[in-house]
Design a protein around this motif. Structure first.
Motif, PDB file in Angstrom:
ATOM      1  N   ALA A 127       0.859  -1.020  -0.023  1.00  0.00           N
ATOM      2  CA  ALA A 127      -0.098   0.027   0.260  1.00  0.00           C
ATOM      3  C   ALA A 127       0.894   1.686   0.156  1.00  0.00           C
ATOM      4  O   ALA A 127       2.161   1.594   0.859  1.00  0.00           O
TER       5      ALA A 127
ATOM      6  N   LEU B 139       0.258   5.840  -0.489  1.00  0.00           N
ATOM      7  CA  LEU B 139      -0.832   7.193  -0.182  1.00  0.00           C
ATOM      8  C   LEU B 139       0.356   8.077  -1.066  1.00  0.00           C
ATOM      9  O   LEU B 139      -1.068   8.552  -1.813  1.00  0.00           O
TER      10      LEU B 139
ATOM     11  N   PRO C 181      -3.412  -2.358  -1.247  1.00  0.00           N
ATOM     12  CA  PRO C 181      -4.024  -1.552  -1.584  1.00  0.00           C
ATOM     13  C   PRO C 181      -5.245  -1.283  -1.827  1.00  0.00           C
ATOM     14  O   PRO C 181      -5.760  -2.586  -1.951  1.00  0.00           O
TER      15      PRO C 181
ATOM     16  N   VAL D  50      -1.433   6.719  11.396  1.00  0.00           N
ATOM     17  CA  VAL D  50      -2.427   5.822   9.999  1.00  0.00           C
ATOM     18  C   VAL D  50      -2.856   5.213  10.870  1.00  0.00           C
ATOM     19  O   VAL D  50      -2.432   4.596  11.733  1.00  0.00           O
TER      20      VAL D  50
ATOM     21  N   TYR E  76      -0.954  -2.923   5.469  1.00  0.00           N
ATOM     22  CA  TYR E  76      -2.011  -2.659   5.032  1.00  0.00           C
ATOM     23  C   TYR E  76      -1.949  -3.261   3.440  1.00  0.00           C
ATOM     24  O   TYR E  76      -0.231  -3.554   2.696  1.00  0.00           O
TER      25      TYR E  76
ATOM     26  N   ALA F  35      -3.612   8.360  -3.923  1.00  0.00           N
ATOM     27  CA  ALA F  35      -4.473   8.042  -2.782  1.00  0.00           C
ATOM     28  C   ALA F  35      -4.721   9.186  -1.863  1.00  0.00           C
ATOM     29  O   ALA F  35      -5.601   9.832  -1.757  1.00  0.00           O
TER      30      ALA F  35
ATOM     31  N   VAL G 178      -8.549   7.753   3.286  1.00  0.00           N
ATOM     32  CA  VAL G 178      -8.183   7.568   2.138  1.00  0.00           C
ATOM     33  C   VAL G 178      -8.019   5.954   1.940  1.00  0.00           C
ATOM     34  O   VAL G 178      -8.174   4.689   2.164  1.00  0.00           O
ATOM     35  N   THR G 179      -8.182   6.042   0.361  1.00  0.00           N
ATOM     36  CA  THR G 179      -8.323   4.361  -0.037  1.00  0.00           C
ATOM     37  C   THR G 179      -6.553   4.615  -1.131  1.00  0.00           C
ATOM     38  O   THR G 179      -6.505   5.322  -1.331  1.00  0.00           O
ATOM     39  N   LEU G 180      -6.074   3.653  -0.203  1.00  0.00           N
ATOM     40  CA  LEU G 180      -4.668   3.488  -0.597  1.00  0.00           C
ATOM     41  C   LEU G 180      -4.223   3.101  -2.192  1.00  0.00           C
ATOM     42  O   LEU G 180      -5.522   1.810  -1.741  1.00  0.00           O
TER      43      LEU G 180
ATOM     44  N   LEU H 172       2.043   1.613   7.156  1.00  0.00           N
ATOM     45  CA  LEU H 172       1.916   1.874   6.011  1.00  0.00           C
ATOM     46  C   LEU H 172       1.995  -0.329   5.102  1.00  0.00           C
ATOM     47  O   LEU H 172       0.764  -0.512   4.622  1.00  0.00           O
TER      48      LEU H 172
ATOM     49  N   LYS I  84      -8.869   1.239   3.116  1.00  0.00           N
ATOM     50  CA  LYS I  84      -9.627   2.264   3.776  1.00  0.00           C
ATOM     51  C   LYS I  84      -8.836   2.343   4.715  1.00  0.00           C
ATOM     52  O   LYS I  84      -9.126   1.945   5.483  1.00  0.00           O
TER      53      LYS I  84
ATOM     54  N   SER J  22      -1.784   1.545  -4.834  1.00  0.00           N
ATOM     55  CA  SER J  22      -0.061   1.083  -4.588  1.00  0.00           C
ATOM     56  C   SER J  22       1.348   1.603  -4.778  1.00  0.00           C
ATOM     57  O   SER J  22       1.756   2.258  -5.021  1.00  0.00           O
TER      58      SER J  22
END
Length: 363
Positions: free
Chosen positions: A275, A277, A339, A319, A337, A304, A358-360, A334, A342, A362
């Motif tokens: 994932a 940002l 990709p 986060v 998580y 993202a 935020v919808t992460l 990160l 949320k 790639s």
């Protein structure tokens, strides 16, 4: 390979006490007083059985070495020495990005001997500390390694680490899988040697000795399959840069396959499974000069963060539930998580604390 070349130490990783839980298990032997003397006749068959078991295990070790070591190579550049694993019969060899370290041309030696071959870089992926090089003229009979499904690796499994530690070609060390699912951050590359600074998830922890020159080699099970690429050894933060014996880490084979396949087929990594940002950040300090967050320097167009309304100048402080004080802590947060997931991102803007879902993307 000249004995004067000094292979670089793979990136050390400092582990806090909380990162590694150690449980001591003491097994007390049970004996029966007053055992009849006649039972001594059982000892010989039992000893024989134990000896037979040890011989069987030794044979398994030797067979695995015989079957896999031909797939492990030594890689030499003008400033480094490491290891690699033959990935296919076309001459593709997978290794660590920090072994490649900016070089384009390489000298490769097979464990089975023969003349040194040349190779060129296909692509490097420092974010996952993996790279692929390709032999210019692959020899006939090149033996690709078999890569396991690393999701099936279990703690306690016997493993062998194969590579070229300290330039000692085709060396093998033995240990077990000490842990799985470790998230480890490498040190950044510098003049003293190191790694890509990557944060790598799902790493396999092993007690098999990992020394300078092992990087990019093979961590192998007794089914003759590569379960990981040895990448780094731990350091004990209480003793500066001193190594923490018996704690090494390997990139899991499933990750290696996913990244290597993309590099070979596309020349780059398009789906890391990690994932992101979509921001460039730098660390910031508070009024007491203590780390206080990751300030956004720029946002990727269409990324993202931009889609969620974050912008340059915002300082990320959390986060999900993870506190963010440094760039490294943001990277590590990160890493938990995937990709498309949320996550709530807390940040400060113009002195105010705000949040955004935020919808992460790639990495």
């Amino acid at each position: 390979m000249s004995g004067s070349r000094q292979p670089r130490l793979r990136a050390p990783v400092a582990l806090t006490a909380a990162a590694l839980g150690v449980t001591a298990l003491l097994a007390a032997g049970c004996s029966s007083a007053g055992t009849p003397s006649g039972t001594s006749s059982v000892a010989a068959p039992m000893a024989s059985a134990a000896g037979s078991g040890a011989n069987d295990l030794q044979t398994e070790y030797q067979n695995t070495v015989k079957n896999v070591l031909p797939s492990v190579v030594q890689i030499t550049t003008d400033k480094d020495l490491g290891s690699g694993v033959v990935y296919d019969d076309r001459g593709d060899v997978v290794t660590n990005a920090h072994v490649v370290d900016g070089a384009k041309n390489f000298h490769v030696s097979l464990a089975t001997g023969g003349k040194t071959m040349t190779a060129q870089l296909v692509a490097s992926y420092p974010a996952g500390d993996l790279a692929v090089i390709r032999l210019t003229s692959p020899p006939s009979g090149l033996k690709p390694a078999s890569f396991a499904d690393s999701s099936k690796v279990s703690v306690g499994q016997i493993v062998l680490a194969m590579g070229n530690p300290l330039g000692l070609s085709s060396s093998v060390t033995e240990g077990i899988v000490s842990g799985t699912g470790r998230t480890v951050t490498e040190g950044a590359s510098d003049s003293s040697g190191g790694g890509s600074g990557a944060t790598i998830t799902d790493m396999v922890q092993t007690s098999a000795a990992i020394n300078p020159g092992n990087s990019g080699g093979a961590l192998v099970d007794l089914a003759d399959q590569v379960i990981g690429i040895p990448t780094l050894a731990a350091t004990d933060p209480q003793f500066g840069s001193g190594a923490a014996p018996g704690i090494g880490f390997a990139i899991p084979s499933s990750t290696v396959k996913r990244i290597a396949d993309q590099i070979i087929s596309k020349g780059k990594v398009t789906d890391s499974g990690r994932a992101a940002l979509g921001v460039t950040v730098r660390g910031v300090l508070d009024s007491d000069l203590q780390p206080a967050g990751a300030a956004i320097v720029s946002v990727n167009k269409g990324g993202a963060a931009e889609k969620a309304g974050l912008r340059a100048g915002d300082v990320i402080t959390k986060v999900g539930s993870a506190q963010i004080t440094t760039v490294q802590s943001l990277t590590e947060a990160l890493a938990a998580y995937k990709p498309g997931q949320k996550v709530q991102v807390t940040y400060t803007r113009d002195g105010r604390t705000e949040t955004a879902e935020v919808t992460l993307g790639s990495l």
